[in-house]
Scaffold this active site. Structure first.
Site, PDB file in Angstrom:
ATOM      1  N   LYS A 114       0.855  -1.359   0.079  1.00  0.00           N
ATOM      2  CA  LYS A 114       0.087  -0.226  -0.071  1.00  0.00           C
ATOM      3  C   LYS A 114       1.026   1.163  -0.017  1.00  0.00           C
ATOM      4  CE  LYS A 114      -4.616  -1.727   1.803  1.00  0.00           C
ATOM      5  NZ  LYS A 114      -5.401  -1.623   2.588  1.00  0.00           N
ATOM      6  N   LYS A 196      -3.951 -11.156  -6.684  1.00  0.00           N
ATOM      7  CA  LYS A 196      -5.019 -11.535  -6.000  1.00  0.00           C
ATOM      8  C   LYS A 196      -6.355 -10.520  -6.407  1.00  0.00           C
ATOM      9  CE  LYS A 196      -5.650  -8.628  -1.857  1.00  0.00           C
ATOM     10  NZ  LYS A 196      -5.916  -8.376  -0.718  1.00  0.00           N
ATOM     11  N   LYS A 199     -10.361  -4.691  -5.193  1.00  0.00           N
ATOM     12  CA  LYS A 199     -11.277  -3.851  -5.833  1.00  0.00           C
ATOM     13  C   LYS A 199     -10.495  -2.612  -6.227  1.00  0.00           C
ATOM     14  CE  LYS A 199     -13.108  -3.597  -1.259  1.00  0.00           C
ATOM     15  NZ  LYS A 199     -14.047  -3.977  -0.574  1.00  0.00           N
TER      16      LYS A 199
HETATM   17  P1  TYM Z   1     -10.633  -6.815   3.576  1.00  0.00           P
HETATM   18  O1  TYM Z   1     -11.839  -5.677   3.851  1.00  0.00           O
HETATM   19  O2  TYM Z   1      -9.661  -6.288   2.672  1.00  0.00           O
HETATM   20  O3  TYM Z   1     -11.100  -8.257   3.171  1.00  0.00           O
HETATM   21  C1  TYM Z   1     -12.069  -8.576   3.748  1.00  0.00           C
HETATM   22  C2  TYM Z   1     -12.137 -10.423   3.869  1.00  0.00           C
HETATM   23  O4  TYM Z   1     -12.177 -10.709   2.457  1.00  0.00           O
HETATM   24  C3  TYM Z   1     -10.937 -11.499   2.462  1.00  0.00           C
HETATM   25  N1  TYM Z   1     -10.385 -11.163   0.930  1.00  0.00           N
HETATM   26  C4  TYM Z   1     -10.017 -12.336  -0.029  1.00  0.00           C
HETATM   27  N2  TYM Z   1     -10.304 -13.634   0.082  1.00  0.00           N
HETATM   28  C5  TYM Z   1     -10.141 -14.439  -0.969  1.00  0.00           C
HETATM   29  N3  TYM Z   1      -9.563 -14.095  -1.889  1.00  0.00           N
HETATM   30  C6  TYM Z   1      -9.316 -12.643  -2.337  1.00  0.00           C
HETATM   31  N4  TYM Z   1      -9.240 -12.169  -3.595  1.00  0.00           N
HETATM   32  C7  TYM Z   1      -9.884 -11.678  -1.380  1.00  0.00           C
HETATM   33  N5  TYM Z   1      -9.703 -10.488  -0.991  1.00  0.00           N
HETATM   34  C8  TYM Z   1     -10.078 -10.174   0.180  1.00  0.00           C
HETATM   35  C9  TYM Z   1      -9.818 -11.011   3.099  1.00  0.00           C
HETATM   36  O5  TYM Z   1      -8.809 -11.908   3.398  1.00  0.00           O
HETATM   37  C10 TYM Z   1     -10.846 -10.798   4.518  1.00  0.00           C
HETATM   38  O6  TYM Z   1     -11.028 -11.910   5.137  1.00  0.00           O
HETATM   39  N6  TYM Z   1      -7.669  -6.178   7.542  1.00  0.00           N
HETATM   40  C11 TYM Z   1      -8.685  -6.950   7.217  1.00  0.00           C
HETATM   41  C12 TYM Z   1     -10.141  -6.367   7.996  1.00  0.00           C
HETATM   42  C13 TYM Z   1     -10.023  -6.200   9.237  1.00  0.00           C
HETATM   43  C14 TYM Z   1     -10.219  -7.776  10.027  1.00  0.00           C
HETATM   44  C15 TYM Z   1      -9.965  -7.533  11.224  1.00  0.00           C
HETATM   45  C16 TYM Z   1     -10.253  -8.902   9.589  1.00  0.00           C
HETATM   46  C17 TYM Z   1      -9.888  -5.535  10.234  1.00  0.00           C
HETATM   47  N7  TYM Z   1      -9.925  -5.955  11.211  1.00  0.00           N
HETATM   48  C18 TYM Z   1     -10.067  -8.214  12.305  1.00  0.00           C
HETATM   49  C19 TYM Z   1     -10.313 -10.033  10.697  1.00  0.00           C
HETATM   50  C20 TYM Z   1     -10.181  -9.512  12.056  1.00  0.00           C
HETATM   51  C21 TYM Z   1      -9.005  -6.407   5.696  1.00  0.00           C
HETATM   52  O7  TYM Z   1      -8.554  -5.531   5.209  1.00  0.00           O
HETATM   53  O8  TYM Z   1      -9.965  -7.307   5.004  1.00  0.00           O
END
Ligand code: TYM
Length: 332
Positions: A114, A196, A199
């Site tokens: 990022k 991966k 968005k």
């Molecule tokens: P975020 O918002 O980027 O994504 C949410 C969830 O989607 C999963 N994910 C994917 N899984 C498979 N293939 C993909 N291409 C893909 N893109 C996204 C992510 O692994 C995630 O599970 N840091 C986290 C949000 C967060 C969080 C937490 C998660 C904040 N606090 C505490 C768990 C526990 C994030 O940015 O996810």
């Protein structure tokens, strides 16, 4: 709360969820509700680590809340809230930041990615993001955290921070385990299957949004990058086809063998069309339910207000105890 194991997970409200978010994480959240105590959050505080338009962030946060419900999370069964409504996350964040090393944060690949993508805004929040994520999880003493593979490193850090705190101050936090799905833990870009699905991809054909209409979904799959062979089979080196098979398997529950049989003798064109149609049909109920929910703002408000009250009640106890552990004087 009953003595079932506790699950926590979160998702950022940075626009409509992708098929990666859906398959890798949120479609699993609904079914977990019967077996576990579940707490799910729309993590708006994480979202501002990259620049957001405030009007859009507010709108996306409400949409994300409705979308989670449309994907099967039930606010009567789970605790569902918006992160910024529950102040204890930020409070524990500070305590944990003082048990986190600069070096370990520097090694986070998501920070490196990022900061490369936004070189004009490498802010401290982006750097300490995993500490807030650790606070989200540890403030509820979650046992399990359902996430996609890309969050594994952050979860590892949360475990290390919890262990370090426990060593310094005595056993306190539960050490959480990642809960990663067997199929679809990393859904890849349709345009570059080595990356991966995300968005933030500049190419709109790379990523399926779960609110895309059927025509758009089918069109994006038709354009998916594959290889120069013709056989639909799951094999090393066939990253594009492997990804499409994973997606097809996730939405139809068919095994790779069944898929190979179904498309034996057929070309990639037929397969891509079938994947597109299966995904669009699978997501139709989600789109319909979302349209109903987003129209009822009063109901959404009632749900997220109640969710935040419940989350605060639980997490306040952890923060009060953590404050005592580190030696703060009781406020009352
Ligand atoms: P975020 O918002 O980027 O994504 C949410 C969830 O989607 C999963 N994910 C994917 N899984 C498979 N293939 C993909 N291409 C893909 N893109 C996204 C992510 O692994 C995630 O599970 N840091 C986290 C949000 C967060 C969080 C937490 C998660 C904040 N606090 C505490 C768990 C526990 C994030 O940015 O996810």
């Amino acid at each position: 709360m009953s003595d079932k194991k506790l699950i926590f997970s979160g998702i950022q409200p940075t626009g409509t969820f992708t098929l990666g978010n859906y398959i890798g994480a949120i479609r699993n959240w609904g079914p977990l509700q019967d077996e576990y105590n579940c707490i799910y959050s729309i993590v708006d505080m994480h979202a501002i680590t990259v620049r957001q338009d405030p009007i859009k962030l507010r709108q996306h946060t409400l949409e994300a809340y409705a979308l989670l419900m449309a994907c099967g999370v039930d606010p009567e069964k789970s605790i569902m809230f918006i992160q910024s409504h529950v102040k204890t996350h930020a409070e524990l964040n500070w305590i944990l930041a003082c048990s986190t090393q600069f070096g370990e944060l520097s090694r986070m690949t998501q920070f490196k990615d990022k900061s490369q993508r936004h070189p004009d805004d490498v802010n401290a929040g982006l750097f300490t993001y995993p500490v807030l994520m650790a606070a989200d999880i540890l403030v509820y003493n979650a046992d399990l955290v359902p996430v996609g593979v890309d969050q594994k490193q952050h979860l590892e850090l949360a475990r290390n921070v919890a262990q370090r705190f426990n060593q310094k101050y005595g056993e306190f936090f539960t050490i959480p385990d990642a809960y990663i799905p067997k199929v679809g833990a990393k859904v890849m870009s349709l345009q570059d299957p080595a990356k991966k699905m995300s968005k933030s991809d500049e190419n709109p054909n790379a990523c399926i949004l779960i609110l895309d209409d059927k025509d758009t979904i089918v069109r994006k799959f038709k354009r998916a990058v594959t290889d120069s062979e013709t056989e639909v089979c799951y094999r090393e080196g066939k990253d594009g086809i492997n990804n499409l098979m994973t997606i097809y398997s996730a939405v139809t529950n068919k095994s790779y063998e069944e898929i190979e049989k179904e498309f034996s003798g057929k070309g990639y064109g037929d397969f891509k069309l079938a994947v597109g149609e299966a995904v669009a049909d699978h997501l139709k109920p989600v789109r319909d339910e979302f349209a109903k929910l987003i129209a009822d703002k009063a109901y959404l408000k009632e749900c997220y207000t109640k969710g935040a009250e419940k989350a605060l009640r639980i997490s306040q106890k952890t923060v009060t105890k953590a404050y005592r552990k580190v030696g703060f004087v009781d406020a009352r």
